[in-house]
Design a protein around this motif. Sequence first.
Motif, PDB file in Angstrom:
ATOM      1  N   SER A  33      -3.918   8.084   6.379  1.00  0.00           N
ATOM      2  CA  SER A  33      -2.689   7.437   5.906  1.00  0.00           C
ATOM      3  C   SER A  33      -1.800   6.982   7.064  1.00  0.00           C
ATOM      4  CB  SER A  33      -1.914   8.366   4.979  1.00  0.00           C
ATOM      5  OG  SER A  33      -1.798   9.625   5.562  1.00  0.00           O
ATOM      6  N   PHE A  38       5.183  -0.963   8.026  1.00  0.00           N
ATOM      7  CA  PHE A  38       6.124  -1.390   6.969  1.00  0.00           C
ATOM      8  C   PHE A  38       5.989  -0.496   5.731  1.00  0.00           C
ATOM      9  CE2 PHE A  38       4.794  -5.495   9.015  1.00  0.00           C
ATOM     10  CZ  PHE A  38       5.923  -5.610   9.827  1.00  0.00           C
ATOM     11  N   GLY A  39       5.687   0.764   5.940  1.00  0.00           N
ATOM     12  CA  GLY A  39       5.554   1.670   4.800  1.00  0.00           C
ATOM     13  C   GLY A  39       4.207   1.611   4.107  1.00  0.00           C
ATOM     14  N   ILE A  40       3.303   0.758   4.629  1.00  0.00           N
ATOM     15  CA  ILE A  40       1.964   0.667   4.029  1.00  0.00           C
ATOM     16  C   ILE A  40       1.028   1.598   4.802  1.00  0.00           C
ATOM     17  CG2 ILE A  40       0.034  -0.882   3.529  1.00  0.00           C
ATOM     18  CD1 ILE A  40       1.980  -3.177   3.446  1.00  0.00           C
ATOM     19  N   PRO A  41       0.330   2.515   4.122  1.00  0.00           N
ATOM     20  CA  PRO A  41      -0.562   3.443   4.824  1.00  0.00           C
ATOM     21  C   PRO A  41      -1.654   2.710   5.600  1.00  0.00           C
ATOM     22  CG  PRO A  41      -0.204   4.168   2.569  1.00  0.00           C
ATOM     23  CD  PRO A  41       0.395   2.803   2.687  1.00  0.00           C
ATOM     24  N   PHE A  43      -4.843   3.037   5.770  1.00  0.00           N
ATOM     25  CA  PHE A  43      -6.006   2.646   4.968  1.00  0.00           C
ATOM     26  C   PHE A  43      -5.877   1.215   4.452  1.00  0.00           C
ATOM     27  CE2 PHE A  43      -8.118   2.344   0.805  1.00  0.00           C
ATOM     28  CZ  PHE A  43      -9.389   2.804   1.099  1.00  0.00           C
ATOM     29  N   TYR A  44      -4.689   0.848   4.026  1.00  0.00           N
ATOM     30  CA  TYR A  44      -4.490  -0.477   3.406  1.00  0.00           C
ATOM     31  C   TYR A  44      -4.252  -1.571   4.430  1.00  0.00           C
ATOM     32  CZ  TYR A  44      -4.376   2.439  -0.675  1.00  0.00           C
ATOM     33  OH  TYR A  44      -4.742   3.339  -1.635  1.00  0.00           O
ATOM     34  N   GLN A  47      -7.426  -2.526   6.548  1.00  0.00           N
ATOM     35  CA  GLN A  47      -8.413  -3.373   5.878  1.00  0.00           C
ATOM     36  C   GLN A  47      -7.889  -4.788   5.681  1.00  0.00           C
ATOM     37  OE1 GLN A  47     -11.120  -1.392   2.923  1.00  0.00           O
ATOM     38  NE2 GLN A  47      -9.501   0.130   2.952  1.00  0.00           N
ATOM     39  N   LEU A  48      -6.575  -4.906   5.450  1.00  0.00           N
ATOM     40  CA  LEU A  48      -6.000  -6.255   5.374  1.00  0.00           C
ATOM     41  C   LEU A  48      -6.168  -6.975   6.705  1.00  0.00           C
ATOM     42  CD1 LEU A  48      -2.740  -5.724   3.304  1.00  0.00           C
ATOM     43  CD2 LEU A  48      -4.632  -7.248   2.731  1.00  0.00           C
TER      44      LEU A  48
ATOM     45  N   TYR B  79      -9.824  -0.441  -3.974  1.00  0.00           N
ATOM     46  CA  TYR B  79      -9.620  -1.371  -2.868  1.00  0.00           C
ATOM     47  C   TYR B  79     -10.924  -1.888  -2.280  1.00  0.00           C
ATOM     48  CZ  TYR B  79      -5.935  -3.351   0.063  1.00  0.00           C
ATOM     49  OH  TYR B  79      -5.033  -4.212   0.642  1.00  0.00           O
ATOM     50  N   LEU B  82     -11.576  -5.536  -1.271  1.00  0.00           N
ATOM     51  CA  LEU B  82     -11.207  -6.195  -0.012  1.00  0.00           C
ATOM     52  C   LEU B  82     -12.349  -6.207   1.007  1.00  0.00           C
ATOM     53  CD1 LEU B  82      -9.165  -7.790   1.530  1.00  0.00           C
ATOM     54  CD2 LEU B  82      -8.158  -5.676   2.342  1.00  0.00           C
ATOM     55  N   PRO B  83     -12.907  -5.034   1.415  1.00  0.00           N
ATOM     56  CA  PRO B  83     -14.059  -5.112   2.327  1.00  0.00           C
ATOM     57  C   PRO B  83     -15.194  -5.958   1.754  1.00  0.00           C
ATOM     58  CG  PRO B  83     -13.756  -2.867   1.495  1.00  0.00           C
ATOM     59  CD  PRO B  83     -12.530  -3.636   1.149  1.00  0.00           C
ATOM     60  N   TRP B 215       7.968  -0.845   0.566  1.00  0.00           N
ATOM     61  CA  TRP B 215       6.593  -0.376   0.363  1.00  0.00           C
ATOM     62  C   TRP B 215       6.495   1.142   0.418  1.00  0.00           C
ATOM     63  CZ3 TRP B 215       3.082  -3.054  -1.908  1.00  0.00           C
ATOM     64  CH2 TRP B 215       3.040  -4.455  -1.779  1.00  0.00           C
ATOM     65  N   SER B 216       7.308   1.804   1.258  1.00  0.00           N
ATOM     66  CA  SER B 216       7.139   3.262   1.350  1.00  0.00           C
ATOM     67  C   SER B 216       7.528   3.925   0.022  1.00  0.00           C
ATOM     68  CB  SER B 216       7.905   3.845   2.528  1.00  0.00           C
ATOM     69  OG  SER B 216       9.121   3.193   2.695  1.00  0.00           O
ATOM     70  N   PHE B 219       4.477   3.272  -2.343  1.00  0.00           N
ATOM     71  CA  PHE B 219       3.344   4.155  -2.093  1.00  0.00           C
ATOM     72  C   PHE B 219       3.689   5.602  -2.431  1.00  0.00           C
ATOM     73  CE2 PHE B 219       1.646   0.522   0.201  1.00  0.00           C
ATOM     74  CZ  PHE B 219       0.294   0.622  -0.104  1.00  0.00           C
ATOM     75  N   LEU B 236      -4.386   8.142  -2.977  1.00  0.00           N
ATOM     76  CA  LEU B 236      -4.063   7.037  -2.071  1.00  0.00           C
ATOM     77  C   LEU B 236      -5.127   6.843  -1.010  1.00  0.00           C
ATOM     78  CD1 LEU B 236      -0.273   6.915  -1.209  1.00  0.00           C
ATOM     79  CD2 LEU B 236      -1.624   5.487  -2.745  1.00  0.00           C
ATOM     80  N   LEU B 237      -5.971   7.852  -0.802  1.00  0.00           N
ATOM     81  CA  LEU B 237      -7.071   7.747   0.148  1.00  0.00           C
ATOM     82  C   LEU B 237      -8.369   8.080  -0.572  1.00  0.00           C
ATOM     83  CD1 LEU B 237      -5.663   9.512   3.347  1.00  0.00           C
ATOM     84  CD2 LEU B 237      -5.870   7.064   2.917  1.00  0.00           C
ATOM     85  N   PHE B 288      -7.622 -12.176   1.601  1.00  0.00           N
ATOM     86  CA  PHE B 288      -6.358 -11.583   2.035  1.00  0.00           C
ATOM     87  C   PHE B 288      -5.390 -11.527   0.854  1.00  0.00           C
ATOM     88  CE2 PHE B 288      -2.155 -11.581   3.954  1.00  0.00           C
ATOM     89  CZ  PHE B 288      -2.288 -10.556   4.885  1.00  0.00           C
ATOM     90  N   LEU B 295      -2.454  -4.476  -4.249  1.00  0.00           N
ATOM     91  CA  LEU B 295      -1.355  -3.533  -4.059  1.00  0.00           C
ATOM     92  C   LEU B 295      -0.332  -3.606  -5.197  1.00  0.00           C
ATOM     93  CD1 LEU B 295      -0.742  -3.819  -0.217  1.00  0.00           C
ATOM     94  CD2 LEU B 295      -2.152  -2.191  -1.466  1.00  0.00           C
TER      95      LEU B 295
END
Lengths: 89, 544
Positions: A33, A38-41, A43-44, A47-48, B79, B82-83, B215-216, B219, B236-237, B288, B295
């Motif tokens: 994590s 910007f508060g995005i873990p 993992f995300y 990959q982006l 997710y 995405l990959p 975002w925090s 999440f 989340l993981l 992208f 999200l």
Amino acid sequence: MTRPAPPSIRWTNWNLLLLIPLFMLVTPIFNRSGPALFGIPFFYWFQLAGVASGVLATSIVYVKTRTAPTATPPGPEPDVDTLDEGAVR
Amino acid sequence: MRWTELVVFVLLFGAVTVLGFVAAKWKAGGTLDHLDEWGLGGRKFGSWVTWFLIGGDVYTAYTFVAVPALMFSAGAAGYFALPYTVIVYPLVFMPLLRIWSVSRARGYVTPADFVRGRYGSSVLALLIALTGIVATMPYIALQLVGLEAVLRTLGLNGSGIVGHLPLLIAFVILAGYTYQSGLRAPALIAFVKDILVYLVIIVAVVYLPIKLGGWSTIFGAADAKFRATPAPGDGLLLNANNQLQYATLALGSALALFLYPHSLTGVLASRGRNVIKRNMSALPAYSFMLGMLALLGFVAIAAKTTPLVNQATGNPDTNTIIPNLFAQQFPAWFAGIAFAAIGIGALVPAAIMSIAAANLWTRNVYKEYLRKRATPAEEARQAKLASLVVKFGAVAFVLFIDPQFSIDLQLIGTVMILQTLPAVAIALYTRWFHIWGLVAGWVVGMGWGMVMLYNIPSPDGKRAHFGTSALKLGELSLFGWHPFAGSPAQIYVGFLALVANLLVAVVVTVIARRLRVFNGLDETTVADYHVDEGAKELRPVAAH
């Protein structure tokens, strides 16, 4: 492993770049994590950001194989292809 | 009833309908009575059109509603999209160039056409064609599920047949302009669809996090939700058990994507090899966007969005999460635009899929078995009719069968289409595999894949069969032998089935070669795989 390529397949080592984005399948690299962005873990956003690897790999291979005579069908003058390839938008 | 949204939706839908009918004249060739024209838009789309067309084709309405819905309910595991959509373009970069060239040189319209030419075997070609048709049908039905999720959120949430009426009307219109304009209709509409989709998603991922506290916070809310549920697979993981599933599902889906006939239709419609190469670099822009869109599943958690109850089935439908989020958070007029983006986003792929399935039917069943001497005009007429049949078949699916069944079938569909990889993708490079090796591999991969999927219950235990495509390694059984007994780690079924397919294909090929069994005739030449636009000796498009 540098045998001369058989004529049916036109190989250049640049093509190996296309394998690089496969790192995105190795989940232990990014299954965490932190650090967050910007508060995005991690993992995300990792990959982006990985989208760029795909774009780079295909773009480099495109540029590097563009000048090579990818198509040598019997008959046409080589400048026909060069003309088309110049028409980048 | 949400009137403002409905009016915006209907206006945009109407504009697109006009475009669809006008498209018949767009870049028109000499005739529409040829599959090169009706089914492939004249094989002359440039980089921009191809980008919109393939983007509109691959990133479907169902993707837009289902991926965030999966994130909403499962978290990180969703997710994988995405990959999957990142690795796919580098992987298919070279094979797509070869199949484009050989199809252009020989006039192939479908993947099964190529197999027919490469192996001279109508049996193998028929297997590939039927796999393509069967895998595509539920995918079309899923687009309807996406469209219906929007229509129901708009307030058109009636019960029984009346509840399905708006969907039926939308589809009759779609069938009309696809019949008339062929691939040109979705190609032109894709411009509108994709511009709307980009607009909506950019606004959503900028505006909603600001509105909801960043975002925090989002999440954090998602994390709290997943911690509170008893399900072990969400979070989340990824956890120790679903990482292998994540990677194999992404890889398997990537390998399958361009084996789908509708994806290949978009590729074959392009003008030349450089158009395809440029698109391999440009299409990740959609990936992208999909990654950002996914999200929104977490945004919906933070916004406390709840799924709508489908009046036709009586169950809460998680696919309504995203439309509901938009309805709840956006001003009415913008929600209307968002709904139109998703709704039109269903029409483009549905049109291309029905064209691809119609092409397969016409070229590889009708012309091969029913009417060998069909003229190009007869082929085009047959394909137009087939596209109608395919579409109304898909509507019947949604009307008379639980939508869950379409979702199950699509799960199966990807596993099925993956089994055509040796005969289509590997055959582009080598003819080493024997016809009967490919047939045997297909039978085993298909059979074993279906058996495995049938035996997997859903994670919540509500359904005993076709629950997910994730198999626990501990339950992997080879004729009763459990090589990984007790392991809770999961793996993608399609991947296992493909491995079995390849192994059997190799063994049977070796045997068939030993026995010197006839391996068909190859009509393609080495040069065919490299021809490009502009070559003097290329066969003219839409001539016989």
